[in-house]
Design an enzyme around this catalytic site. Sequence first.
Site, PDB file in Angstrom:
ATOM      1  CG  LEU A  45      -2.150  -0.526   1.031  1.00 46.47           C
ATOM      2  CD1 LEU A  45      -2.479  -0.762   2.493  1.00 46.47           C
ATOM      3  CD2 LEU A  45      -3.438  -0.699  -0.295  1.00 46.47           C
ATOM      4  CG  ASP A  46       0.790   3.682  -3.643  1.00 42.53           C
ATOM      5  OD1 ASP A  46       1.852   3.197  -3.554  1.00 42.53           O
ATOM      6  OD2 ASP A  46       0.085   3.828  -3.807  1.00 42.53           O
ATOM      7  CD  GLU A  47       5.512   8.211   2.709  1.00 36.68           C
ATOM      8  OE1 GLU A  47       6.264   9.057   3.796  1.00 36.68           O
ATOM      9  OE2 GLU A  47       6.351   8.275   1.531  1.00 36.68           O
ATOM     10  CB  SER A  49      -3.074   3.693   0.061  1.00 43.67           C
ATOM     11  OG  SER A  49      -2.896   4.501  -0.962  1.00 43.67           O
ATOM     12  NE  ARG A 147       0.576   7.559  -6.474  1.00 43.55           N
ATOM     13  CZ  ARG A 147       0.336   7.555  -4.889  1.00 43.55           C
ATOM     14  NH1 ARG A 147       0.657   6.788  -4.672  1.00 43.55           N
ATOM     15  NH2 ARG A 147       0.028   8.800  -4.684  1.00 43.55           N
TER      16      ARG A 147
END
Length: 194
Positions: A45-47, A49, A147
Amino acid sequence: MSHHHFILHKPYGYLSQFIYELKRKKKLLGELHDFPEGTMAIGRLDEDSEGLLLLTTDGKMSEYIRSRKVDKEYYVQVDGIITQTAIDEIKKGVEIGFNGTKYITKPCEARLIHKIPNFGARGKKIRDERHGPTSWASITVNEGKFRQVRKMTSAVGFPTLRLVRVRIGNVHLNNLQSGEVIEVENFNSNDNNQ
């Protein structure tokens, strides 16, 4: 050899990794729990998210969960009141940029969410109502381009403001609080953690 499996509600602002080689100080998963050696995040998961992240010491399990056989469901808060037309476009597949080329996303499940989910306040304030209305949608994909979900909502004119993964296969975020970690026997289901 027995493996360890963990379910984590990744907070906003953390990287989905244990080691970060660059100079800037980043928040890492190891700060949330004392994980055994060899633990790896399954997917990322992105930073910016949040939500459900599975961790394991079993590489085969990681490979399976990252595959297209396993659905991943996200709740997204978007800028503006998302329309059913936009949801229908997302369901059919939209064109996004990926690795410098155009990519059409695979058909997926998507729906409007009328009741605002109660995830609690995010680590960083999103914005307030003075900037216009926001709305929520659910998007379920089984592919994971960089993303991708954010790019999908932008492609139909509704940029993502907040993204929370709520389900991976049969494993649900349920009432797990931000930053909370539980160890489970397997990832078949966590319905007993309601």
